[in-house]
Motif scaffolding. Structure first.
Motif, PDB file in Angstrom:
ATOM      1  N   HIS A  75       0.723  -1.400   0.020  1.00  0.00           N
ATOM      2  CA  HIS A  75       0.131  -0.026  -0.147  1.00  0.00           C
ATOM      3  C   HIS A  75       0.834   1.254   0.015  1.00  0.00           C
ATOM      4  O   HIS A  75       0.496   2.174  -0.607  1.00  0.00           O
ATOM      5  CB  HIS A  75      -1.003   0.022   1.210  1.00  0.00           C
ATOM      6  CG  HIS A  75      -2.014  -0.964   1.112  1.00  0.00           C
ATOM      7  ND1 HIS A  75      -2.760  -1.027  -0.303  1.00  0.00           N
ATOM      8  CD2 HIS A  75      -2.816  -1.908   1.795  1.00  0.00           C
ATOM      9  CE1 HIS A  75      -3.802  -1.941  -0.055  1.00  0.00           C
ATOM     10  NE2 HIS A  75      -3.777  -2.200   1.135  1.00  0.00           N
ATOM     11  N   GLU A  76       2.309   1.370   0.705  1.00  0.00           N
ATOM     12  CA  GLU A  76       2.875   2.181   0.701  1.00  0.00           C
ATOM     13  C   GLU A  76       3.487   2.583  -0.691  1.00  0.00           C
ATOM     14  O   GLU A  76       3.703   3.747  -1.145  1.00  0.00           O
ATOM     15  CB  GLU A  76       3.857   2.275   1.658  1.00  0.00           C
ATOM     16  CG  GLU A  76       5.133   3.114   1.781  1.00  0.00           C
ATOM     17  CD  GLU A  76       6.360   2.769   2.608  1.00  0.00           C
ATOM     18  OE1 GLU A  76       7.347   2.909   2.392  1.00  0.00           O
ATOM     19  OE2 GLU A  76       6.110   2.215   3.830  1.00  0.00           O
ATOM     20  N   LYS A  77       3.915   1.684  -1.363  1.00  0.00           N
ATOM     21  CA  LYS A  77       4.672   1.640  -2.755  1.00  0.00           C
ATOM     22  C   LYS A  77       3.470   1.877  -3.947  1.00  0.00           C
ATOM     23  O   LYS A  77       3.991   2.281  -5.042  1.00  0.00           O
ATOM     24  CB  LYS A  77       5.665   0.469  -2.978  1.00  0.00           C
ATOM     25  CG  LYS A  77       6.425   0.185  -1.856  1.00  0.00           C
ATOM     26  CD  LYS A  77       7.604   1.339  -1.966  1.00  0.00           C
ATOM     27  CE  LYS A  77       8.653   0.869  -0.818  1.00  0.00           C
ATOM     28  NZ  LYS A  77       9.619   2.050  -0.701  1.00  0.00           N
ATOM     29  N   HIS A  78       2.514   1.379  -3.597  1.00  0.00           N
ATOM     30  CA  HIS A  78       1.519   1.244  -5.037  1.00  0.00           C
ATOM     31  C   HIS A  78       1.037   2.726  -5.337  1.00  0.00           C
ATOM     32  O   HIS A  78       0.851   3.473  -4.426  1.00  0.00           O
ATOM     33  CB  HIS A  78       0.137   0.461  -4.485  1.00  0.00           C
ATOM     34  CG  HIS A  78      -0.545  -0.403  -5.879  1.00  0.00           C
ATOM     35  ND1 HIS A  78      -0.990   0.385  -6.649  1.00  0.00           N
ATOM     36  CD2 HIS A  78      -0.302  -1.684  -6.143  1.00  0.00           C
ATOM     37  CE1 HIS A  78      -1.383  -0.466  -7.602  1.00  0.00           C
ATOM     38  NE2 HIS A  78      -0.918  -1.739  -7.190  1.00  0.00           N
ATOM     39  N   SER A  79       0.804   2.741  -6.723  1.00  0.00           N
ATOM     40  CA  SER A  79       0.550   4.195  -7.117  1.00  0.00           C
ATOM     41  C   SER A  79      -1.236   4.189  -7.216  1.00  0.00           C
ATOM     42  O   SER A  79      -1.645   5.342  -7.182  1.00  0.00           O
ATOM     43  CB  SER A  79       1.043   4.307  -8.649  1.00  0.00           C
ATOM     44  OG  SER A  79       0.374   3.426  -9.405  1.00  0.00           O
TER      45      SER A  79
END
Length: 108
Positions: A75-79
């Motif tokens: 969730h932190e890395k996803h766009s």
């Protein structure tokens, strides 16, 4: 085996991002292995209308112990504003493979 194995899935509309999400999870030992499926066509409701997109499905092999950290990392890395995040229980498999998933996701 005391720990359960799960497959967690998300999608991305960018092959480069899919590769980053896969490689980063393995490098971080959040997943023992990751598969990226060839482009698929997704249809879904978004902001009141039906959308269609070309996406890559990313499947993570991990343990229930590592799942919360993997989910937070994705969730932190996803766009995406709301990335797909589902988990599928693994109800069977070869003991050697399941042991490998556990061993490769043990945190240091």
């Amino acid at each position: 085996m005391a720990h359960e194995i799960v497959i967690a899935q998300t999608t991305s509309d960018d092959e480069g991002q899919a590769t980053m999400l896969a490689r980063g999870a393995v490098e971080s030992k959040l997943a023992a292995g990751v598969h990226i499926d060839a482009p698929i066509t997704a249809f879904y409701w978004w902001k009141g209308k039906v959308e269609a997109a070309r996406e890559w499905r990313i499947s993570y092999m991990t343990t229930t112990d590592r799942l919360p950290a993997l989910e937070a990392w994705v969730h932190e890395k996803h766009s995406y504003d709301v990335p797909q995040w589902i988990t599928l229980p693994v109800t069977g498999g070869s003991e050697a493979y399941l042991s490998w998933v556990f061993e490769e996701t043990e945190s240091d």
